[in-house]
Scaffold this motif. Structure first.
Motif, PDB file in Angstrom:
ATOM      1  N   THR A 144      46.827  55.181  31.959  1.00  0.00           N
ATOM      2  CA  THR A 144      47.907  54.205  31.785  1.00  0.00           C
ATOM      3  C   THR A 144      47.502  53.022  30.918  1.00  0.00           C
ATOM      4  OG1 THR A 144      47.256  52.951  33.751  1.00  0.00           O
ATOM      5  CG2 THR A 144      48.790  54.799  34.078  1.00  0.00           C
ATOM      6  N   SER A 145      46.184  52.874  30.675  1.00  0.00           N
ATOM      7  CA  SER A 145      45.618  51.731  29.942  1.00  0.00           C
ATOM      8  C   SER A 145      45.780  50.414  30.702  1.00  0.00           C
ATOM      9  CB  SER A 145      46.232  51.600  28.542  1.00  0.00           C
ATOM     10  OG  SER A 145      45.829  52.689  27.730  1.00  0.00           O
ATOM     11  N   GLN A 146      46.180  50.489  31.954  1.00  0.00           N
ATOM     12  CA  GLN A 146      46.209  49.295  32.781  1.00  0.00           C
ATOM     13  C   GLN A 146      44.818  49.055  33.374  1.00  0.00           C
ATOM     14  OE1 GLN A 146      49.628  50.410  35.387  1.00  0.00           O
ATOM     15  NE2 GLN A 146      50.576  48.555  34.610  1.00  0.00           N
ATOM     16  N   TRP A 147      44.662  47.904  34.021  1.00  0.00           N
ATOM     17  CA  TRP A 147      43.365  47.515  34.555  1.00  0.00           C
ATOM     18  C   TRP A 147      43.288  47.785  36.060  1.00  0.00           C
ATOM     19  CZ3 TRP A 147      39.507  45.319  31.407  1.00  0.00           C
ATOM     20  CH2 TRP A 147      39.914  45.044  30.091  1.00  0.00           C
ATOM     21  N   TYR A 148      42.086  48.124  36.518  1.00  0.00           N
ATOM     22  CA  TYR A 148      41.849  48.302  37.943  1.00  0.00           C
ATOM     23  C   TYR A 148      40.400  47.927  38.258  1.00  0.00           C
ATOM     24  CZ  TYR A 148      39.386  52.714  36.898  1.00  0.00           C
ATOM     25  OH  TYR A 148      38.501  53.661  36.444  1.00  0.00           O
ATOM     26  N   VAL A 149      40.116  47.682  39.513  1.00  0.00           N
ATOM     27  CA  VAL A 149      38.769  47.282  39.926  1.00  0.00           C
ATOM     28  C   VAL A 149      37.906  48.516  40.171  1.00  0.00           C
ATOM     29  CG1 VAL A 149      37.378  46.091  41.656  1.00  0.00           C
ATOM     30  CG2 VAL A 149      39.607  45.146  40.979  1.00  0.00           C
ATOM     31  N   ASP A 150      36.772  48.576  39.480  1.00  0.00           N
ATOM     32  CA  ASP A 150      35.765  49.593  39.766  1.00  0.00           C
ATOM     33  C   ASP A 150      34.788  48.963  40.758  1.00  0.00           C
ATOM     34  OD1 ASP A 150      34.182  51.960  39.489  1.00  0.00           O
ATOM     35  OD2 ASP A 150      32.808  50.807  38.220  1.00  0.00           O
ATOM     36  N   TRP A 151      34.992  49.220  42.029  1.00  0.00           N
ATOM     37  CA  TRP A 151      34.262  48.523  43.091  1.00  0.00           C
ATOM     38  C   TRP A 151      32.751  48.725  43.046  1.00  0.00           C
ATOM     39  CZ3 TRP A 151      36.545  44.629  45.235  1.00  0.00           C
ATOM     40  CH2 TRP A 151      37.941  44.612  45.309  1.00  0.00           C
ATOM     41  N   PRO A 152      32.229  49.901  42.739  1.00  0.00           N
ATOM     42  CA  PRO A 152      30.764  50.044  42.696  1.00  0.00           C
ATOM     43  C   PRO A 152      30.087  49.102  41.697  1.00  0.00           C
ATOM     44  CG  PRO A 152      31.798  52.202  42.798  1.00  0.00           C
ATOM     45  CD  PRO A 152      32.902  51.213  42.574  1.00  0.00           C
ATOM     46  N   SER A 153      30.761  48.889  40.555  1.00  0.00           N
ATOM     47  CA  SER A 153      30.159  48.009  39.537  1.00  0.00           C
ATOM     48  C   SER A 153      30.658  46.575  39.626  1.00  0.00           C
ATOM     49  CB  SER A 153      30.444  48.560  38.140  1.00  0.00           C
ATOM     50  OG  SER A 153      31.837  48.486  37.842  1.00  0.00           O
ATOM     51  N   GLN A 154      31.669  46.361  40.480  1.00  0.00           N
ATOM     52  CA  GLN A 154      32.272  45.024  40.615  1.00  0.00           C
ATOM     53  C   GLN A 154      32.791  44.534  39.265  1.00  0.00           C
ATOM     54  OE1 GLN A 154      32.165  42.886  43.941  1.00  0.00           O
ATOM     55  NE2 GLN A 154      32.503  45.084  44.190  1.00  0.00           N
ATOM     56  N   LYS A 155      33.457  45.431  38.547  1.00  0.00           N
ATOM     57  CA  LYS A 155      34.022  45.115  37.236  1.00  0.00           C
ATOM     58  C   LYS A 155      35.492  45.530  37.196  1.00  0.00           C
ATOM     59  CE  LYS A 155      30.059  44.041  35.023  1.00  0.00           C
ATOM     60  NZ  LYS A 155      29.791  42.747  34.358  1.00  0.00           N
ATOM     61  N   VAL A 192      33.583  36.975  41.181  1.00  0.00           N
ATOM     62  CA  VAL A 192      32.830  37.342  39.987  1.00  0.00           C
ATOM     63  C   VAL A 192      33.298  36.479  38.842  1.00  0.00           C
ATOM     64  CG1 VAL A 192      32.290  39.209  38.352  1.00  0.00           C
ATOM     65  CG2 VAL A 192      32.582  39.728  40.801  1.00  0.00           C
ATOM     66  N   GLY A 193      32.394  35.905  38.101  1.00  0.00           N
ATOM     67  CA  GLY A 193      32.775  35.042  36.982  1.00  0.00           C
ATOM     68  C   GLY A 193      33.590  35.778  35.946  1.00  0.00           C
ATOM     69  N   GLN A 194      34.473  35.055  35.263  1.00  0.00           N
ATOM     70  CA  GLN A 194      35.369  35.662  34.277  1.00  0.00           C
ATOM     71  C   GLN A 194      34.590  36.377  33.181  1.00  0.00           C
ATOM     72  OE1 GLN A 194      38.725  35.900  33.851  1.00  0.00           O
ATOM     73  NE2 GLN A 194      39.145  35.087  35.889  1.00  0.00           N
ATOM     74  N   ARG A 195      33.466  35.840  32.776  1.00  0.00           N
ATOM     75  CA  ARG A 195      32.674  36.456  31.700  1.00  0.00           C
ATOM     76  C   ARG A 195      32.001  37.761  32.149  1.00  0.00           C
ATOM     77  NH1 ARG A 195      29.503  31.454  28.597  1.00  0.00           N
ATOM     78  NH2 ARG A 195      31.380  30.353  27.872  1.00  0.00           N
TER      79      ARG A 195
END
Length: 200
Positions: A144-155, A192-195
């Motif tokens: 979908t090209s939308q964003w989601y949280v990849d919990w293992p990497s915390q990204k 988690v910081g924005q950067r």
């Protein structure tokens, strides 16, 4: 079992199809083509066509019976959809040599659906509908090209499989909440910081 020997040459063989009780093979014979295996009580078992014979005698393996008896495979195939749990896709009830999404004749215990979407929703609900439908119809899976949280990497990553896009995290599951922007997604992991929130 040998009607011809019993009646002699004068015996008249009625036309039709009867079940194969001589072996474990689920099929029906044509009485005019296999007179040597005719049962003595032929009229009890005789049906006018292969489909009727298979339905009456081998309903638990109907499609196999149709195939083995050299019946019309088009009658056996419904072109509806059923789940293939091993490959996690939905396939059409049609012969594999038919190409496309054909997965072979469906097993009699499987549920059939009118569309791949209905099959995906009911049987593979943990896979996103777009991914399941694309895989089932042998189309490229783009996400979908939308964003989601990849919990293992915390990204926060994008729902896509494009190796040229550094933010692609692979295809999201049906249960991953999707966000329209990276900032909205990053708000979900506010600690988690924005950067550091995204890969790029």
């Amino acid at each position: 079992w040998d009607l011809i020997t019993c009646t002699g040459d004068a015996g008249t063989v009625p036309s039709g199809f009867y079940p194969n009780w001589g072996t474990s093979e689920t099929k029906c014979f044509n009485s005019t083509e296999t007179p040597e295996t005719l049962p003595y009580n032929l009229k009890i078992w005789l049906d006018t066509d292969i489909e009727s014979c298979c339905e009456r005698n081998f309903n638990w393996a109907y499609n196999d019976c149709i195939y083995l008896s050299s019946g019309s495979l088009n009658i056996a195939a419904t072109s509806k959809w059923y789940v293939n749990h091993q490959e996690e896709i939905c396939q059409k009830d049609c012969l594999k040599n038919g190409g496309g999404s054909c997965g072979g004749l469906v097993d009699p215990w499987k549920t059939l659906f009118d569309t791949s979407a209905a099959c995906c929703k009911e049987k593979l609900s943990w896979i996103t509908s777009t991914t399941c439908e694309s895989r089932s119809m042998l189309l490229p899976v783009v996400g979908t090209s939308q964003w989601y949280v990849d919990w293992p990497s915390q990204k926060c990553v994008k729902d896509c499989a494009d190796s040229s896009d550094v933010n692609c995290g692979g295809l999201a599951s049906q249960f991953d909440p999707k966000y329209s922007s990276s900032s909205e997604c990053c708000d979900r992991i506010w600690y988690v910081g924005q950067r550091e929130c995204t890969l790029g």
